[in-house]
Scaffold this active site. Structure first.
Site, PDB file in Angstrom:
ATOM      1  N   HIS A 121       0.853  -1.197   0.000  1.00  0.00           N
ATOM      2  CA  HIS A 121       0.000   0.000   0.000  1.00  0.00           C
ATOM      3  C   HIS A 121       0.882   1.237   0.000  1.00  0.00           C
ATOM      4  O   HIS A 121       1.993   1.225   0.523  1.00  0.00           O
ATOM      5  CB  HIS A 121      -0.938   0.010   1.214  1.00  0.00           C
ATOM      6  CG  HIS A 121      -0.237   0.094   2.544  1.00  0.00           C
ATOM      7  ND1 HIS A 121       0.028   1.305   3.171  1.00  0.00           N
ATOM      8  CD2 HIS A 121       0.266  -0.868   3.364  1.00  0.00           C
ATOM      9  CE1 HIS A 121       0.654   1.067   4.318  1.00  0.00           C
ATOM     10  NE2 HIS A 121       0.810  -0.237   4.461  1.00  0.00           N
ATOM     11  N   ASP A 123      -0.422   4.418   0.939  1.00  0.00           N
ATOM     12  CA  ASP A 123      -0.826   5.429   1.916  1.00  0.00           C
ATOM     13  C   ASP A 123       0.037   5.301   3.164  1.00  0.00           C
ATOM     14  O   ASP A 123       0.594   4.233   3.451  1.00  0.00           O
ATOM     15  CB  ASP A 123      -2.305   5.286   2.269  1.00  0.00           C
ATOM     16  CG  ASP A 123      -2.647   3.950   2.932  1.00  0.00           C
ATOM     17  OD1 ASP A 123      -2.231   2.900   2.385  1.00  0.00           O
ATOM     18  OD2 ASP A 123      -3.323   3.946   3.985  1.00  0.00           O
ATOM     19  N   ASP A 156       6.901   1.547   5.886  1.00  0.00           N
ATOM     20  CA  ASP A 156       5.478   1.175   5.867  1.00  0.00           C
ATOM     21  C   ASP A 156       4.713   2.129   4.966  1.00  0.00           C
ATOM     22  O   ASP A 156       4.274   3.176   5.414  1.00  0.00           O
ATOM     23  CB  ASP A 156       4.945   1.215   7.298  1.00  0.00           C
ATOM     24  CG  ASP A 156       3.544   0.676   7.438  1.00  0.00           C
ATOM     25  OD1 ASP A 156       3.061   0.037   6.494  1.00  0.00           O
ATOM     26  OD2 ASP A 156       2.926   0.915   8.492  1.00  0.00           O
ATOM     27  N   GLU A 190      -4.878   1.321   3.383  1.00  0.00           N
ATOM     28  CA  GLU A 190      -4.594   0.197   4.283  1.00  0.00           C
ATOM     29  C   GLU A 190      -4.543   0.646   5.734  1.00  0.00           C
ATOM     30  O   GLU A 190      -4.985  -0.081   6.631  1.00  0.00           O
ATOM     31  CB  GLU A 190      -3.270  -0.461   3.887  1.00  0.00           C
ATOM     32  CG  GLU A 190      -2.961  -1.761   4.626  1.00  0.00           C
ATOM     33  CD  GLU A 190      -2.208  -1.569   5.945  1.00  0.00           C
ATOM     34  OE1 GLU A 190      -2.053  -2.559   6.691  1.00  0.00           O
ATOM     35  OE2 GLU A 190      -1.777  -0.437   6.228  1.00  0.00           O
ATOM     36  N   GLU A 191      -4.017   1.843   5.970  1.00  0.00           N
ATOM     37  CA  GLU A 191      -3.833   2.310   7.342  1.00  0.00           C
ATOM     38  C   GLU A 191      -5.154   2.550   8.073  1.00  0.00           C
ATOM     39  O   GLU A 191      -5.169   2.696   9.294  1.00  0.00           O
ATOM     40  CB  GLU A 191      -2.987   3.584   7.357  1.00  0.00           C
ATOM     41  CG  GLU A 191      -1.560   3.412   6.838  1.00  0.00           C
ATOM     42  CD  GLU A 191      -0.684   2.521   7.720  1.00  0.00           C
ATOM     43  OE1 GLU A 191      -1.185   2.056   8.764  1.00  0.00           O
ATOM     44  OE2 GLU A 191       0.480   2.302   7.383  1.00  0.00           O
ATOM     45  N   ASP A 217       1.941 -10.071   1.216  1.00  0.00           N
ATOM     46  CA  ASP A 217       1.806  -8.685   1.662  1.00  0.00           C
ATOM     47  C   ASP A 217       2.927  -8.364   2.645  1.00  0.00           C
ATOM     48  O   ASP A 217       3.758  -9.224   2.977  1.00  0.00           O
ATOM     49  CB  ASP A 217       0.437  -8.501   2.317  1.00  0.00           C
ATOM     50  CG  ASP A 217       0.043  -7.043   2.497  1.00  0.00           C
ATOM     51  OD1 ASP A 217       0.751  -6.154   1.985  1.00  0.00           O
ATOM     52  OD2 ASP A 217      -0.990  -6.785   3.147  1.00  0.00           O
ATOM     53  N   HIS A 459       5.406   3.795  12.685  1.00  0.00           N
ATOM     54  CA  HIS A 459       4.334   4.788  12.785  1.00  0.00           C
ATOM     55  C   HIS A 459       4.774   5.946  13.668  1.00  0.00           C
ATOM     56  O   HIS A 459       3.933   6.758  14.068  1.00  0.00           O
ATOM     57  CB  HIS A 459       3.059   4.162  13.348  1.00  0.00           C
ATOM     58  CG  HIS A 459       2.299   3.357  12.347  1.00  0.00           C
ATOM     59  ND1 HIS A 459       1.022   2.895  12.565  1.00  0.00           N
ATOM     60  CD2 HIS A 459       2.624   2.936  11.099  1.00  0.00           C
ATOM     61  CE1 HIS A 459       0.600   2.215  11.516  1.00  0.00           C
ATOM     62  NE2 HIS A 459       1.561   2.219  10.617  1.00  0.00           N
TER      63      HIS A 459
END
Length: 486
Positions: A121, A123, A156, A190-191, A217, A459
Protein backbone atom coordinates in the site's frame (compact mmCIF):
# COMPACT_ATOMS: atom_id res chain seq x y z
CA UNK A 1 16.54 -53.33 51.88
CA UNK A 2 16.76 -55.33 48.66
CA UNK A 3 13.43 -53.87 47.53
CA UNK A 4 14.77 -50.35 48.08
CA UNK A 5 17.86 -51.06 45.98
CA UNK A 6 15.70 -52.59 43.27
CA UNK A 7 13.46 -49.52 43.24
CA UNK A 8 16.49 -47.22 42.93
CA UNK A 9 17.87 -49.29 40.06
CA UNK A 10 14.49 -49.20 38.36
CA UNK A 11 14.26 -45.41 38.74
CA UNK A 12 17.82 -45.07 37.51
CA UNK A 13 17.03 -47.19 34.47
CA UNK A 14 13.95 -45.13 33.68
CA UNK A 15 15.93 -41.90 34.02
CA UNK A 16 18.66 -43.26 31.73
CA UNK A 17 16.14 -44.31 29.09
CA UNK A 18 14.45 -40.89 29.36
CA UNK A 19 17.79 -39.14 28.89
CA UNK A 20 18.79 -41.31 25.94
CA UNK A 21 15.45 -40.79 24.17
CA UNK A 22 15.30 -37.02 24.74
CA UNK A 23 18.93 -36.46 23.74
CA UNK A 24 18.38 -38.61 20.66
CA UNK A 25 15.36 -36.47 19.74
CA UNK A 26 17.58 -33.39 20.01
CA UNK A 27 20.33 -34.84 17.83
CA UNK A 28 18.14 -36.09 14.99
CA UNK A 29 15.97 -32.99 14.60
CA UNK A 30 16.42 -31.79 11.02
CA UNK A 31 16.70 -28.25 9.72
CA UNK A 32 13.68 -26.90 7.86
CA UNK A 33 15.76 -24.28 6.04
CA UNK A 34 16.32 -24.66 2.28
CA UNK A 35 19.90 -24.37 1.04
CA UNK A 36 20.38 -20.78 -0.17
CA UNK A 37 21.27 -20.05 -3.78
CA UNK A 38 22.90 -16.63 -3.44
CA UNK A 39 21.15 -14.10 -5.63
CA UNK A 40 22.93 -12.80 -8.71
CA UNK A 41 20.48 -9.93 -9.19
CA UNK A 42 22.28 -6.60 -9.51
CA UNK A 43 20.14 -3.52 -9.03
CA UNK A 44 21.00 -0.05 -10.33
CA UNK A 45 21.59 1.51 -6.92
CA UNK A 46 21.44 5.20 -7.84
CA UNK A 47 18.28 4.79 -9.88
CA UNK A 48 16.49 2.68 -7.28
CA UNK A 49 17.37 5.05 -4.43
CA UNK A 50 16.22 8.05 -6.45
CA UNK A 51 12.87 6.35 -7.10
CA UNK A 52 12.09 5.56 -3.46
CA UNK A 53 13.37 8.94 -2.35
CA UNK A 54 11.02 10.71 -4.76
CA UNK A 55 8.08 8.46 -3.80
CA UNK A 56 8.39 9.59 -0.16
CA UNK A 57 7.83 13.24 -1.12
CA UNK A 58 4.16 12.65 -2.02
CA UNK A 59 1.96 13.19 1.05
CA UNK A 60 -0.36 10.25 0.49
CA UNK A 61 -1.63 10.38 4.06
CA UNK A 62 -4.72 8.41 5.06
CA UNK A 63 -6.98 9.65 7.86
CA UNK A 64 -9.81 8.01 9.75
CA UNK A 65 -11.88 10.98 8.57
CA UNK A 66 -11.81 10.33 4.81
CA UNK A 67 -12.76 13.94 4.09
CA UNK A 68 -9.21 14.89 5.11
CA UNK A 69 -7.62 12.88 2.27
CA UNK A 70 -5.69 15.10 -0.14
CA UNK A 71 -6.36 13.08 -3.28
CA UNK A 72 -4.33 15.46 -5.42
CA UNK A 73 -1.25 13.98 -3.73
CA UNK A 74 -2.48 10.47 -4.54
CA UNK A 75 -2.99 11.45 -8.17
CA UNK A 76 0.52 12.94 -8.30
CA UNK A 77 1.94 9.73 -6.87
CA UNK A 78 0.16 7.59 -9.47
CA UNK A 79 1.44 9.87 -12.23
CA UNK A 80 4.94 9.55 -10.77
CA UNK A 81 4.73 5.75 -10.99
CA UNK A 82 3.72 5.95 -14.65
CA UNK A 83 6.62 8.29 -15.46
CA UNK A 84 9.12 6.21 -13.45
CA UNK A 85 8.21 2.72 -14.68
CA UNK A 86 7.09 3.15 -18.31
CA UNK A 87 8.23 -0.37 -19.24
CA UNK A 88 6.01 -1.88 -16.53
CA UNK A 89 2.97 0.07 -17.72
CA UNK A 90 3.68 -0.86 -21.34
CA UNK A 91 4.25 -4.59 -20.81
CA UNK A 92 1.70 -5.33 -18.06
CA UNK A 93 -2.05 -4.82 -18.10
CA UNK A 94 -3.03 -1.95 -15.79
CA UNK A 95 -6.24 -0.72 -14.25
CA UNK A 96 -7.45 1.45 -11.40
CA UNK A 97 -10.06 0.34 -8.90
CA UNK A 98 -11.97 3.08 -7.08
CA UNK A 99 -9.74 5.58 -8.88
CA UNK A 100 -6.73 5.11 -6.58
CA UNK A 101 -6.18 1.38 -6.01
CA UNK A 102 -3.76 0.03 -8.62
CA UNK A 103 -3.74 -3.41 -10.26
CA UNK A 104 -1.15 -4.73 -12.70
CA UNK A 105 -1.41 -8.10 -14.42
CA UNK A 106 1.72 -9.76 -15.81
CA UNK A 107 0.35 -12.48 -18.07
CA UNK A 108 2.03 -15.87 -17.82
CA UNK A 109 2.52 -18.52 -20.47
CA UNK A 110 0.66 -21.34 -18.69
CA UNK A 111 -3.02 -20.61 -18.12
CA UNK A 112 -3.45 -23.88 -16.19
CA UNK A 113 -1.51 -22.47 -13.24
CA UNK A 114 -3.16 -20.25 -10.68
CA UNK A 115 -1.65 -16.78 -10.34
CA UNK A 116 0.20 -15.32 -7.38
CA UNK A 117 -0.23 -11.80 -6.09
CA UNK A 118 2.20 -9.29 -4.60
CA UNK A 119 0.52 -6.51 -2.68
CA UNK A 120 1.52 -3.39 -0.77
CA UNK A 121 0.00 0.00 0.00
CA UNK A 122 1.17 3.51 -0.68
CA UNK A 123 -0.83 5.43 1.92
CA UNK A 124 1.00 6.42 5.09
CA UNK A 125 -0.01 7.46 8.59
CA UNK A 126 0.05 11.14 9.57
CA UNK A 127 2.98 12.65 11.42
CA UNK A 128 1.77 13.16 14.98
CA UNK A 129 1.18 16.82 15.66
CA UNK A 130 3.89 18.28 17.85
CA UNK A 131 6.56 15.72 16.85
CA UNK A 132 7.69 17.42 13.65
CA UNK A 133 10.70 19.02 15.33
CA UNK A 134 11.90 15.63 16.57
CA UNK A 135 12.50 14.38 13.03
CA UNK A 136 16.17 14.55 12.05
CA UNK A 137 15.05 14.88 8.41
CA UNK A 138 11.74 16.21 7.14
CA UNK A 139 9.24 13.29 7.14
CA UNK A 140 8.32 13.90 3.50
CA UNK A 141 11.75 14.87 2.23
CA UNK A 142 12.93 11.46 1.08
CA UNK A 143 16.37 12.68 2.12
CA UNK A 144 19.28 10.30 1.58
CA UNK A 145 21.74 10.84 4.42
CA UNK A 146 24.50 8.56 5.72
CA UNK A 147 23.34 5.60 3.65
CA UNK A 148 19.71 5.88 4.76
CA UNK A 149 16.52 7.03 3.07
CA UNK A 150 14.30 9.07 5.40
CA UNK A 151 10.58 9.63 5.61
CA UNK A 152 7.08 8.28 5.89
CA UNK A 153 6.71 5.09 3.88
CA UNK A 154 10.34 3.99 3.89
CA UNK A 155 9.27 1.10 6.12
CA UNK A 156 5.48 1.17 5.87
CA UNK A 157 4.96 0.63 2.97
CA UNK A 158 6.07 2.58 -0.07
CA UNK A 159 9.20 0.44 0.09
CA UNK A 160 6.93 -2.47 -0.88
CA UNK A 161 5.28 -0.65 -3.79
CA UNK A 162 8.52 0.75 -5.23
CA UNK A 163 10.48 -2.42 -4.39
CA UNK A 164 8.02 -4.63 -6.28
CA UNK A 165 7.91 -2.33 -9.31
CA UNK A 166 11.72 -2.08 -9.37
CA UNK A 167 11.95 -5.88 -9.27
CA UNK A 168 9.46 -6.32 -12.12
CA UNK A 169 11.20 -3.61 -14.14
CA UNK A 170 14.50 -5.45 -13.65
CA UNK A 171 13.06 -8.81 -14.68
CA UNK A 172 11.47 -7.27 -17.78
CA UNK A 173 14.84 -5.82 -18.76
CA UNK A 174 16.37 -9.28 -18.36
CA UNK A 175 13.77 -10.85 -20.65
CA UNK A 176 12.14 -12.89 -17.88
CA UNK A 177 8.74 -14.33 -18.79
CA UNK A 178 6.57 -15.82 -16.03
CA UNK A 179 4.74 -19.11 -16.47
CA UNK A 180 1.85 -18.18 -14.18
CA UNK A 181 0.02 -14.85 -14.12
CA UNK A 182 1.39 -12.41 -11.58
CA UNK A 183 -0.73 -9.63 -10.13
CA UNK A 184 0.66 -6.50 -8.46
CA UNK A 185 -1.98 -4.89 -6.24
CA UNK A 186 -1.46 -1.62 -4.41
CA UNK A 187 -3.97 -0.24 -1.93
CA UNK A 188 -4.38 3.37 -0.87
CA UNK A 189 -6.21 3.14 2.48
CA UNK A 190 -4.59 0.20 4.28
CA UNK A 191 -3.83 2.31 7.34
CA UNK A 192 -7.56 2.75 7.98
CA UNK A 193 -8.73 -0.76 7.10
CA UNK A 194 -8.46 -1.05 3.32
CA UNK A 195 -12.21 -0.92 2.66
CA UNK A 196 -11.98 1.11 -0.54
CA UNK A 197 -8.57 -0.16 -1.64
CA UNK A 198 -7.72 -3.82 -1.11
CA UNK A 199 -11.32 -4.77 -0.36
CA UNK A 200 -12.49 -3.24 -3.64
CA UNK A 201 -9.66 -4.95 -5.53
CA UNK A 202 -10.78 -8.28 -4.08
CA UNK A 203 -14.41 -7.63 -5.03
CA UNK A 204 -13.33 -6.82 -8.60
CA UNK A 205 -11.17 -9.91 -9.02
CA UNK A 206 -13.69 -12.17 -7.31
CA UNK A 207 -16.36 -11.10 -9.78
CA UNK A 208 -13.99 -12.24 -12.55
CA UNK A 209 -13.48 -15.63 -10.93
CA UNK A 210 -9.79 -15.05 -10.22
CA UNK A 211 -8.23 -17.04 -7.39
CA UNK A 212 -4.62 -17.09 -6.24
CA UNK A 213 -2.29 -19.81 -5.05
CA UNK A 214 -0.93 -17.20 -2.69
CA UNK A 215 -0.81 -13.47 -2.03
CA UNK A 216 2.20 -11.90 -0.34
CA UNK A 217 1.81 -8.69 1.66
CA UNK A 218 3.87 -6.76 4.21
CA UNK A 219 4.15 -8.16 7.72
CA UNK A 220 6.98 -9.90 9.54
CA UNK A 221 10.59 -8.99 8.84
CA UNK A 222 14.10 -10.21 9.57
CA UNK A 223 15.02 -9.45 13.18
CA UNK A 224 18.04 -10.25 15.32
CA UNK A 225 17.87 -11.56 18.90
CA UNK A 226 14.23 -12.44 18.46
CA UNK A 227 14.30 -16.08 19.49
CA UNK A 228 16.29 -17.29 22.55
CA UNK A 229 19.01 -19.73 21.60
CA UNK A 230 19.18 -18.65 17.94
CA UNK A 231 22.24 -16.60 17.05
CA UNK A 232 21.28 -15.97 13.41
CA UNK A 233 18.74 -13.37 12.29
CA UNK A 234 15.22 -14.81 12.13
CA UNK A 235 12.91 -13.91 9.25
CA UNK A 236 9.30 -14.38 10.25
CA UNK A 237 6.60 -14.86 7.63
CA UNK A 238 3.09 -14.27 8.91
CA UNK A 239 0.76 -17.15 8.04
CA UNK A 240 -2.17 -15.66 9.94
CA UNK A 241 -3.00 -12.46 11.77
CA UNK A 242 -4.77 -12.23 15.09
CA UNK A 243 -8.32 -11.00 15.22
CA UNK A 244 -8.97 -7.50 16.51
CA UNK A 245 -12.03 -6.84 18.63
CA UNK A 246 -13.34 -4.31 21.13
CA UNK A 247 -15.13 -5.26 24.30
CA UNK A 248 -17.34 -2.55 25.77
CA UNK A 249 -18.16 -2.87 29.48
CA UNK A 250 -21.00 -0.63 30.72
CA UNK A 251 -22.77 -0.21 34.03
CA UNK A 252 -25.58 2.21 34.82
CA UNK A 253 -27.15 3.03 38.16
CA UNK A 254 -27.89 5.80 40.61
CA UNK A 255 -25.27 8.48 41.02
CA UNK A 256 -25.60 10.92 43.86
CA UNK A 257 -23.41 13.21 45.89
CA UNK A 258 -19.86 12.07 46.52
CA UNK A 259 -20.25 12.77 50.24
CA UNK A 260 -22.51 9.71 50.60
CA UNK A 261 -21.05 7.03 48.30
CA UNK A 262 -22.07 3.40 48.23
CA UNK A 263 -19.42 0.84 49.09
CA UNK A 264 -19.33 -0.21 45.42
CA UNK A 265 -19.68 2.64 42.92
CA UNK A 266 -20.06 2.35 39.17
CA UNK A 267 -16.43 3.32 38.68
CA UNK A 268 -15.33 0.85 41.33
CA UNK A 269 -17.25 -2.02 39.79
CA UNK A 270 -15.91 -1.40 36.29
CA UNK A 271 -12.41 -1.07 37.74
CA UNK A 272 -12.87 -4.35 39.60
CA UNK A 273 -14.01 -6.03 36.38
CA UNK A 274 -10.89 -4.88 34.55
CA UNK A 275 -8.67 -5.96 37.44
CA UNK A 276 -10.23 -9.45 37.36
CA UNK A 277 -9.62 -9.74 33.62
CA UNK A 278 -5.98 -8.66 33.94
CA UNK A 279 -5.46 -11.03 36.84
CA UNK A 280 -7.09 -14.02 35.13
CA UNK A 281 -6.04 -13.58 31.46
CA UNK A 282 -6.85 -16.03 28.68
CA UNK A 283 -5.04 -19.35 28.82
CA UNK A 284 -1.73 -19.61 27.00
CA UNK A 285 -1.47 -22.50 24.55
CA UNK A 286 1.47 -23.19 22.25
CA UNK A 287 -0.47 -24.12 19.12
CA UNK A 288 -1.01 -23.08 15.53
CA UNK A 289 1.39 -20.50 14.04
CA UNK A 290 3.19 -20.05 17.36
CA UNK A 291 3.97 -23.75 17.51
CA UNK A 292 5.02 -23.69 13.86
CA UNK A 293 7.52 -20.91 14.58
CA UNK A 294 9.37 -22.97 17.15
CA UNK A 295 9.30 -26.11 15.00
CA UNK A 296 11.18 -24.16 12.32
CA UNK A 297 13.69 -22.46 14.61
CA UNK A 298 14.30 -25.36 17.04
CA UNK A 299 16.83 -27.13 14.77
CA UNK A 300 18.91 -23.92 14.64
CA UNK A 301 18.99 -23.40 18.43
CA UNK A 302 21.81 -23.92 20.86
CA UNK A 303 21.75 -27.45 22.30
CA UNK A 304 20.04 -26.57 25.57
CA UNK A 305 17.14 -24.79 23.88
CA UNK A 306 17.03 -27.40 21.12
CA UNK A 307 16.74 -30.13 23.76
CA UNK A 308 13.68 -28.46 25.27
CA UNK A 309 11.86 -27.80 21.98
CA UNK A 310 12.77 -31.16 20.43
CA UNK A 311 10.90 -32.71 23.35
CA UNK A 312 8.03 -30.24 23.36
CA UNK A 313 5.51 -32.91 24.30
CA UNK A 314 7.27 -33.26 27.65
CA UNK A 315 8.30 -29.67 28.29
CA UNK A 316 5.31 -27.80 26.85
CA UNK A 317 4.00 -26.53 30.23
CA UNK A 318 7.47 -25.16 31.01
CA UNK A 319 7.77 -23.57 27.55
CA UNK A 320 4.38 -21.89 27.90
CA UNK A 321 5.27 -20.60 31.36
CA UNK A 322 8.47 -19.04 29.99
CA UNK A 323 6.69 -17.51 26.98
CA UNK A 324 4.05 -15.92 29.18
CA UNK A 325 6.69 -13.91 31.05
CA UNK A 326 7.19 -11.41 28.22
CA UNK A 327 4.40 -9.46 26.45
CA UNK A 328 5.72 -10.19 22.94
CA UNK A 329 5.97 -13.95 23.42
CA UNK A 330 2.79 -14.11 25.52
CA UNK A 331 0.88 -12.53 22.62
CA UNK A 332 2.10 -15.40 20.45
CA UNK A 333 0.21 -18.02 22.46
CA UNK A 334 -2.90 -16.35 23.90
CA UNK A 335 -5.68 -13.88 23.20
CA UNK A 336 -4.62 -10.59 24.77
CA UNK A 337 -6.52 -8.07 26.89
CA UNK A 338 -5.64 -4.37 26.73
CA UNK A 339 -7.91 -1.82 28.47
CA UNK A 340 -7.57 1.37 26.44
CA UNK A 341 -10.43 3.78 27.26
CA UNK A 342 -12.30 4.58 30.50
CA UNK A 343 -15.27 6.94 30.53
CA UNK A 344 -17.03 8.07 33.72
CA UNK A 345 -17.90 11.22 35.58
CA UNK A 346 -17.94 14.92 34.82
CA UNK A 347 -17.55 16.56 38.21
CA UNK A 348 -15.27 15.79 41.14
CA UNK A 349 -18.05 15.81 43.74
CA UNK A 350 -20.75 13.89 41.85
CA UNK A 351 -20.93 10.14 41.45
CA UNK A 352 -21.38 9.20 37.78
CA UNK A 353 -24.59 7.41 36.85
CA UNK A 354 -22.76 5.53 34.13
CA UNK A 355 -19.27 4.08 33.68
CA UNK A 356 -17.85 2.54 30.50
CA UNK A 357 -14.57 0.84 29.68
CA UNK A 358 -13.24 -0.26 26.29
CA UNK A 359 -10.86 -3.20 25.98
CA UNK A 360 -8.88 -4.02 22.85
CA UNK A 361 -8.62 -7.76 22.28
CA UNK A 362 -6.32 -9.58 19.84
CA UNK A 363 -7.79 -13.02 19.22
CA UNK A 364 -5.83 -16.18 18.62
CA UNK A 365 -6.77 -18.35 15.63
CA UNK A 366 -9.55 -20.63 16.83
CA UNK A 367 -10.95 -18.20 19.42
CA UNK A 368 -14.40 -16.84 18.59
CA UNK A 369 -16.03 -13.53 19.45
CA UNK A 370 -18.80 -15.42 21.24
CA UNK A 371 -16.27 -17.41 23.25
CA UNK A 372 -14.37 -14.28 24.23
CA UNK A 373 -17.57 -12.58 25.39
CA UNK A 374 -18.49 -15.62 27.46
CA UNK A 375 -15.02 -15.64 29.07
CA UNK A 376 -15.30 -11.95 29.99
CA UNK A 377 -18.77 -12.32 31.50
CA UNK A 378 -17.73 -15.36 33.51
CA UNK A 379 -14.53 -13.71 34.73
CA UNK A 380 -16.00 -10.38 35.86
CA UNK A 381 -19.00 -12.15 37.45
CA UNK A 382 -21.20 -9.03 37.65
CA UNK A 383 -24.65 -9.28 36.09
CA UNK A 384 -25.12 -5.49 36.17
CA UNK A 385 -22.20 -4.93 33.78
CA UNK A 386 -23.29 -5.18 30.16
CA UNK A 387 -20.69 -6.68 27.81
CA UNK A 388 -20.75 -6.16 24.05
CA UNK A 389 -18.15 -7.38 21.55
CA UNK A 390 -17.47 -6.00 18.07
CA UNK A 391 -14.66 -6.78 15.65
CA UNK A 392 -13.28 -9.72 13.75
CA UNK A 393 -11.78 -13.10 14.51
CA UNK A 394 -8.32 -14.19 13.38
CA UNK A 395 -7.68 -14.71 9.69
CA UNK A 396 -7.38 -18.21 8.31
CA UNK A 397 -4.04 -19.98 8.78
CA UNK A 398 -2.10 -20.47 5.54
CA UNK A 399 -0.18 -23.60 4.66
CA UNK A 400 3.51 -24.07 5.45
CA UNK A 401 3.77 -27.45 3.74
CA UNK A 402 3.36 -26.57 0.07
CA UNK A 403 5.54 -24.93 -2.55
CA UNK A 404 3.87 -21.60 -1.82
CA UNK A 405 5.51 -21.08 1.58
CA UNK A 406 8.72 -22.80 0.51
CA UNK A 407 9.17 -20.46 -2.46
CA UNK A 408 8.97 -17.41 -0.18
CA UNK A 409 11.34 -19.06 2.27
CA UNK A 410 13.78 -19.90 -0.54
CA UNK A 411 13.69 -16.36 -1.94
CA UNK A 412 14.46 -14.92 1.49
CA UNK A 413 17.33 -17.37 1.98
CA UNK A 414 18.73 -16.48 -1.44
CA UNK A 415 19.04 -12.86 -0.35
CA UNK A 416 19.67 -13.33 3.38
CA UNK A 417 21.68 -16.54 3.36
CA UNK A 418 22.30 -16.71 7.11
CA UNK A 419 18.72 -15.98 8.16
CA UNK A 420 16.44 -18.61 9.66
CA UNK A 421 13.09 -18.18 7.90
CA UNK A 422 10.04 -19.39 9.79
CA UNK A 423 6.25 -18.96 9.97
CA UNK A 424 4.69 -16.92 12.74
CA UNK A 425 1.50 -15.27 13.94
CA UNK A 426 1.18 -11.58 13.07
CA UNK A 427 -0.29 -9.40 15.83
CA UNK A 428 -1.17 -6.34 13.72
CA UNK A 429 -3.56 -6.07 10.78
CA UNK A 430 -2.82 -5.78 7.07
CA UNK A 431 -4.50 -5.82 3.67
CA UNK A 432 -3.63 -9.53 3.46
CA UNK A 433 -6.79 -10.31 5.44
CA UNK A 434 -8.88 -8.93 2.58
CA UNK A 435 -7.30 -11.37 0.11
CA UNK A 436 -8.30 -14.42 2.17
CA UNK A 437 -11.53 -14.42 0.15
CA UNK A 438 -9.81 -15.16 -3.17
CA UNK A 439 -6.49 -16.75 -2.22
CA UNK A 440 -5.68 -20.22 -0.94
CA UNK A 441 -2.87 -18.72 1.13
CA UNK A 442 -1.96 -15.25 2.34
CA UNK A 443 1.53 -14.52 3.65
CA UNK A 444 2.92 -11.45 5.36
CA UNK A 445 6.59 -10.56 5.04
CA UNK A 446 8.55 -7.31 4.64
CA UNK A 447 11.93 -8.45 3.25
CA UNK A 448 14.17 -6.16 5.28
CA UNK A 449 16.39 -6.66 8.30
CA UNK A 450 15.23 -4.33 11.05
CA UNK A 451 15.88 -3.57 14.69
CA UNK A 452 13.50 -3.00 17.58
CA UNK A 453 14.14 0.73 17.11
CA UNK A 454 12.98 0.42 13.49
CA UNK A 455 9.73 -1.17 14.66
CA UNK A 456 9.05 1.89 16.83
CA UNK A 457 9.77 4.18 13.87
CA UNK A 458 7.18 2.58 11.58
CA UNK A 459 4.33 4.79 12.79
CA UNK A 460 6.57 7.01 14.87
CA UNK A 461 9.37 9.51 14.49
CA UNK A 462 12.38 9.25 12.16
CA UNK A 463 11.10 6.43 9.94
CA UNK A 464 14.00 5.38 7.72
CA UNK A 465 15.50 2.48 5.77
CA UNK A 466 19.12 1.77 4.93
CA UNK A 467 19.97 1.76 1.24
CA UNK A 468 21.40 -1.75 1.61
CA UNK A 469 18.13 -3.02 3.12
CA UNK A 470 16.09 -1.41 0.37
CA UNK A 471 18.21 -2.97 -2.39
CA UNK A 472 17.85 -6.37 -0.74
CA UNK A 473 14.09 -5.92 -0.68
CA UNK A 474 14.12 -5.41 -4.45
CA UNK A 475 16.27 -8.53 -4.85
CA UNK A 476 13.84 -10.51 -2.72
CA UNK A 477 10.82 -9.51 -4.80
CA UNK A 478 12.64 -10.49 -7.98
CA UNK A 479 13.70 -13.79 -6.40
CA UNK A 480 10.20 -14.60 -5.15
CA UNK A 481 8.75 -14.06 -8.64
CA UNK A 482 11.39 -16.38 -10.10
CA UNK A 483 10.85 -19.00 -7.39
CA UNK A 484 7.09 -18.97 -7.95
CA UNK A 485 7.71 -19.82 -11.60
CA UNK A 486 10.42 -22.46 -11.15
Amino acid sequence: MEKGKLALKLLGGIALVFLIVTVFNSLVIKSKQPVPHPTNIVINKDEAVQHLSKAITYKTVSYQDRSKFDFKEFEKFIAFLHETFPNVYERLEFEKVNDYALVFKWKGSDASKNPIGLTSHYDVVPVLSGTESKWEQDPFSGAVVDGKIWGRGTLDDKIGVIGILQAVDYLLSEGFKPERDIYLMFGFDEEIGGDEGANAIVDTLKDRGITFDYVLDEGGAIVENMVPGVSQPVGVVGISEKGSATAKLTIEGSGGHSSQPKDHTNIGRISSAIAKLEETQFNGDLRGPGEDLFEFVAPEMSFGMKYVFANKGIFEPLIEKILLRQPASAALIRTTIAPTIFQAGEQYNALPEKATAFINLRLMPGDSLAGVKSFIEKTIDDDDIKVTITGNEASKVSSIKGWQFTSIQQAARNVYGNAVVAPYLMFAGSDARQYDRISSNTYRFLPVQITSEDLNRMHGTNEQISVENYLRAIQFYAEVIKEANS
